[in-house]
Write a protein that holds these residues in place. Structure first.
Motif, PDB file in Angstrom:
ATOM      1  N   PRO A 151       0.826  -1.214   0.000  1.00  0.00           N
ATOM      2  CA  PRO A 151       0.000   0.000   0.000  1.00  0.00           C
ATOM      3  C   PRO A 151       0.858   1.260   0.000  1.00  0.00           C
ATOM      4  N   LEU A 152       0.379   2.279  -0.675  1.00  0.00           N
ATOM      5  CA  LEU A 152       1.045   3.580  -0.696  1.00  0.00           C
ATOM      6  C   LEU A 152       0.213   4.553   0.130  1.00  0.00           C
ATOM      7  N   TYR A 153       0.859   5.233   1.063  1.00  0.00           N
ATOM      8  CA  TYR A 153       0.194   6.234   1.888  1.00  0.00           C
ATOM      9  C   TYR A 153       0.714   7.613   1.496  1.00  0.00           C
ATOM     10  N   GLY A 154      -0.172   8.581   1.391  1.00  0.00           N
ATOM     11  CA  GLY A 154       0.277   9.911   1.030  1.00  0.00           C
ATOM     12  C   GLY A 154      -0.786  10.968   1.252  1.00  0.00           C
ATOM     13  N   ILE A 155      -0.384  12.205   1.000  1.00  0.00           N
ATOM     14  CA  ILE A 155      -1.278  13.361   1.102  1.00  0.00           C
ATOM     15  C   ILE A 155      -1.356  14.010  -0.270  1.00  0.00           C
ATOM     16  N   THR A 156      -2.539  14.426  -0.662  1.00  0.00           N
ATOM     17  CA  THR A 156      -2.693  15.180  -1.897  1.00  0.00           C
ATOM     18  C   THR A 156      -3.612  16.369  -1.652  1.00  0.00           C
ATOM     19  N   LYS A 163     -19.755  22.448  -0.910  1.00  0.00           N
ATOM     20  CA  LYS A 163     -18.726  22.940   0.005  1.00  0.00           C
ATOM     21  C   LYS A 163     -17.382  22.298  -0.320  1.00  0.00           C
ATOM     22  N   PHE A 164     -17.416  21.022  -0.710  1.00  0.00           N
ATOM     23  CA  PHE A 164     -16.182  20.301  -1.026  1.00  0.00           C
ATOM     24  C   PHE A 164     -15.821  20.404  -2.506  1.00  0.00           C
ATOM     25  N   LEU A 165     -16.827  20.508  -3.373  1.00  0.00           N
ATOM     26  CA  LEU A 165     -16.543  20.594  -4.804  1.00  0.00           C
ATOM     27  C   LEU A 165     -15.879  21.919  -5.179  1.00  0.00           C
ATOM     28  N   LEU A 166     -16.139  22.961  -4.408  1.00  0.00           N
ATOM     29  CA  LEU A 166     -15.616  24.281  -4.750  1.00  0.00           C
ATOM     30  C   LEU A 166     -14.287  24.603  -4.077  1.00  0.00           C
ATOM     31  N   ILE A 178      -9.833   6.800   1.391  1.00  0.00           N
ATOM     32  CA  ILE A 178      -9.593   8.098   2.013  1.00  0.00           C
ATOM     33  C   ILE A 178      -9.541   7.922   3.524  1.00  0.00           C
ATOM     34  N   LEU A 179      -8.443   8.366   4.120  1.00  0.00           N
ATOM     35  CA  LEU A 179      -8.220   8.212   5.552  1.00  0.00           C
ATOM     36  C   LEU A 179      -8.587   9.469   6.325  1.00  0.00           C
ATOM     37  N   ALA A 180      -8.590  10.600   5.635  1.00  0.00           N
ATOM     38  CA  ALA A 180      -9.010  11.872   6.224  1.00  0.00           C
ATOM     39  C   ALA A 180      -9.162  12.869   5.090  1.00  0.00           C
ATOM     40  N   CYS A 181     -10.103  13.788   5.254  1.00  0.00           N
ATOM     41  CA  CYS A 181     -10.331  14.796   4.218  1.00  0.00           C
ATOM     42  C   CYS A 181     -10.869  16.059   4.877  1.00  0.00           C
ATOM     43  N   THR A 182     -10.153  17.160   4.687  1.00  0.00           N
ATOM     44  CA  THR A 182     -10.584  18.456   5.213  1.00  0.00           C
ATOM     45  C   THR A 182     -10.339  19.524   4.158  1.00  0.00           C
ATOM     46  N   LEU A 183     -11.057  20.629   4.253  1.00  0.00           N
ATOM     47  CA  LEU A 183     -10.770  21.758   3.374  1.00  0.00           C
ATOM     48  C   LEU A 183      -9.381  22.285   3.713  1.00  0.00           C
ATOM     49  N   ALA A 184      -8.571  22.488   2.686  1.00  0.00           N
ATOM     50  CA  ALA A 184      -7.162  22.819   2.898  1.00  0.00           C
ATOM     51  C   ALA A 184      -6.956  24.305   3.168  1.00  0.00           C
ATOM     52  N   ASP A 185      -5.941  24.597   3.958  1.00  0.00           N
ATOM     53  CA  ASP A 185      -5.534  25.975   4.206  1.00  0.00           C
ATOM     54  C   ASP A 185      -4.816  26.509   2.960  1.00  0.00           C
ATOM     55  N   PRO A 186      -5.244  27.657   2.403  1.00  0.00           N
ATOM     56  CA  PRO A 186      -4.645  28.180   1.166  1.00  0.00           C
ATOM     57  C   PRO A 186      -3.127  28.356   1.249  1.00  0.00           C
ATOM     58  N   GLY A 187      -2.641  28.830   2.389  1.00  0.00           N
ATOM     59  CA  GLY A 187      -1.202  29.011   2.546  1.00  0.00           C
ATOM     60  C   GLY A 187      -0.455  27.696   2.494  1.00  0.00           C
ATOM     61  N   GLU A 188      -1.030  26.676   3.106  1.00  0.00           N
ATOM     62  CA  GLU A 188      -0.423  25.342   3.100  1.00  0.00           C
ATOM     63  C   GLU A 188      -0.413  24.771   1.689  1.00  0.00           C
ATOM     64  N   VAL A 247     -14.523   8.092   9.164  1.00  0.00           N
ATOM     65  CA  VAL A 247     -13.782   9.057   8.355  1.00  0.00           C
ATOM     66  C   VAL A 247     -14.756   9.967   7.608  1.00  0.00           C
ATOM     67  N   ALA A 248     -15.814   9.381   7.064  1.00  0.00           N
ATOM     68  CA  ALA A 248     -16.825  10.174   6.361  1.00  0.00           C
ATOM     69  C   ALA A 248     -17.550  11.110   7.326  1.00  0.00           C
ATOM     70  N   GLU A 249     -17.861  10.623   8.523  1.00  0.00           N
ATOM     71  CA  GLU A 249     -18.530  11.470   9.514  1.00  0.00           C
ATOM     72  C   GLU A 249     -17.661  12.668   9.879  1.00  0.00           C
ATOM     73  N   GLN A 250     -16.365  12.424  10.067  1.00  0.00           N
ATOM     74  CA  GLN A 250     -15.445  13.516  10.397  1.00  0.00           C
ATOM     75  C   GLN A 250     -15.328  14.497   9.233  1.00  0.00           C
ATOM     76  N   THR A 251     -15.347  13.976   8.015  1.00  0.00           N
ATOM     77  CA  THR A 251     -15.250  14.832   6.831  1.00  0.00           C
ATOM     78  C   THR A 251     -16.488  15.706   6.675  1.00  0.00           C
ATOM     79  N   LEU A 252     -17.652  15.099   6.817  1.00  0.00           N
ATOM     80  CA  LEU A 252     -18.913  15.813   6.590  1.00  0.00           C
ATOM     81  C   LEU A 252     -19.355  16.634   7.796  1.00  0.00           C
TER      82      LEU A 252
END
Length: 252
Positions: A98-103, A204-207, A230-240, A178-183
């Motif tokens: 398995p490959l683990y990563g962030i995108t 909210k997530f598509l945009l 998907i192990l976690a999904c949050t709206l990303a910080d623009p600076g990050e 994971v979905a509950e935390q995301t939504l």
């Protein structure tokens, strides 16, 4: 054969046709009832689940790295490598593990506003096979609990596509906790949402660009040959996002 309670509990949680076992120091003997040789697990036996994957050492057996029932990797804080979508796909194809990563990507398919039955599903708690709550037993022929009363878990069960400037990874699973935390809501809360509220939650997530922790495994059943979880999904910080995307572009 096994009479060891710990080994029995381990076997009950394995997924048919997906789990590989490496078993060492099992006692081999001839069973006259079966007219064949059988292997018996005892206190000296070492069982390795999915050898080659990340494992936790245990004096009796080795378990696959801890995952919650939804497939979310409990140690995601240890995942630090950032990839574009194309890099994820290419690197995952180059290795058998398995490959683990962030995108940092946009969710391009997220069917939250479809029927509830397509968003929230019920599975057998033993083998994760899709079932309905009115069933009395699991219909999966290989389920370890098929002869027992049906025990189920109900939760979010979605397939999600995510996209960046290099491509799209399709049909990644987003399930359970994971979905509950995301939504930001439970299944009970989601059911009470109006159609407009579900659509608003979807957009909210598509945009917005998301920070997605992903686990990718080889899967011959998938058209792409890969299966994403998907192990976690949050709206990303623009600076990050700017920091990491600038670094990735420099590496190309």
């Amino acid at each position: 054969l096994t009479w060891d309670m710990e080994a029995i509990q381990l076997m009950q949680n394995l997924l048919p046709r997906e789990t590989v076992l490496f078993i060492a120091d099992a006692k081999m003997s001839f069973d006259s009832f079966r007219s064949s040789m059988v292997a018996t697990v005892n206190s000296k036996t070492i069982i390795t689940v999915n050898p080659g994957k990340i494992t936790l050492q245990h004096p009796h057996h080795q378990k696959e790295a801890s995952e919650d029932p939804t497939g979310g990797f409990s140690q995601r804080n240890s995942i630090t490598d950032v990839y574009t979508v194309n890099q994820l796909k290419e690197r995952a194809k180059e290795q058998s593990e398995p490959l683990y990563g962030i995108t940092y990507s946009f969710i391009s398919k997220f069917d939250l506003d479809s029927s509830v039955s397509k968003v929230i599903k019920t599975r057998c708690s033993k083998c994760k096979f899709l079932v309905t709550e009115d069933m009395k037993s699991c219909t999966n022929q290989l389920c370890p609990g098929r002869e027992q009363p049906l025990s189920t878990t109900t939760g979010f069960d979605l397939l999600v596509d995510f996209t960046d400037h290099t491509g799209t990874l399709q049909a990644c699973s987003l399930r359970g906790l994971v979905a509950e935390q995301t939504l930001g809501c439970t299944t009970d809360e989601f059911i009470t949402l109006t159609d407009d509220q579900r659509t608003s939650l979807k957009w909210k997530f598509l945009l917005g660009r998301c920070k997605i922790y992903i686990k990718i495994l080889p899967s011959p059943r998938m058209k792409s040959g890969l299966r994403g979880m998907i192990l976690a999904c949050t709206l990303a910080d623009p600076g990050e996002v700017k920091q990491h995307m600038t670094k990735l572009l420099q590496e190309l």
